[in-house]
Design a protein around this motif. Sequence first.
Motif, PDB file in Angstrom:
ATOM      1  N   GLU A  25      89.252  -5.524  11.855  1.00  0.00           N
ATOM      2  CA  GLU A  25      89.658  -4.151  11.518  1.00  0.00           C
ATOM      3  C   GLU A  25      90.732  -3.657  12.483  1.00  0.00           C
ATOM      4  O   GLU A  25      91.696  -3.008  12.067  1.00  0.00           O
TER       5      GLU A  25
ATOM      6  N   HIS B  56      89.490   4.852  16.295  1.00  0.00           N
ATOM      7  CA  HIS B  56      88.651   3.881  15.583  1.00  0.00           C
ATOM      8  C   HIS B  56      88.369   2.653  16.467  1.00  0.00           C
ATOM      9  O   HIS B  56      87.221   2.217  16.584  1.00  0.00           O
TER      10      HIS B  56
ATOM     11  N   HIS C 195      84.792   1.120  18.149  1.00  0.00           N
ATOM     12  CA  HIS C 195      84.373  -0.292  18.103  1.00  0.00           C
ATOM     13  C   HIS C 195      84.027  -0.784  19.509  1.00  0.00           C
ATOM     14  O   HIS C 195      83.020  -1.465  19.704  1.00  0.00           O
TER      15      HIS C 195
ATOM     16  N   HIS D 147      79.843   5.466  10.433  1.00  0.00           N
ATOM     17  CA  HIS D 147      81.101   4.784  10.756  1.00  0.00           C
ATOM     18  C   HIS D 147      81.815   4.317   9.485  1.00  0.00           C
ATOM     19  O   HIS D 147      83.019   4.499   9.340  1.00  0.00           O
TER      20      HIS D 147
ATOM     21  N   ASP E 214      85.948   3.771   8.823  1.00  0.00           N
ATOM     22  CA  ASP E 214      86.279   2.606   7.990  1.00  0.00           C
ATOM     23  C   ASP E 214      86.860   3.050   6.647  1.00  0.00           C
ATOM     24  O   ASP E 214      87.802   2.433   6.139  1.00  0.00           O
TER      25      ASP E 214
END
Length: 146
Positions: free
Chosen positions: A71, A86, A90, A128, A133
């Motif tokens: 991602e 983002h 992670h 998330h 996402d």
Amino acid sequence: MIDNLHSLPDPSSIPLVALESMNDTHREEIKMVIRLGTLLAQAMEGNVDEKAISVEIAAWVEHTRHHFKRENELMLEFGFPAYPVHSGEHERILALLDELHQSWLENRSVEPLATFLFESWPEWFEMHVNTMDSITAQFINQRGGA
Ligand SMILES: [Fe+2]
Ligand SMILES: [Fe+2]
């Protein structure tokens, strides 16, 4: 009290995002979490398979590492503006998983793993996928990514 497997998401009804490759990864992850959760639920009933738990937690952490890396790469490739937010999320979750994995290897304590997996992770995952996402996948999909 720790809830049980019912608190985990169903792989066939996960929140979907605009990129099928991301949905596939999310389904795979849920299947792994269910395998680990099944072992942890058995362990809480006194049937502890330490070796199997070690295998499943290592596989899950590695899968998550690849999932997040992929991602992050997509976001960079397509110039997603909220990349720092983002990818930072992670990084935070991966550090937490690495820490849980490490403490499992050191003390083989089922409870902290079970608490995280059944109580914290499902909510985190759903949130998330539905927020960061989802927005990321939509952005990339609109620019021709897959
Ligand atoms: Fe994801
Ligand atoms: Fe993500």
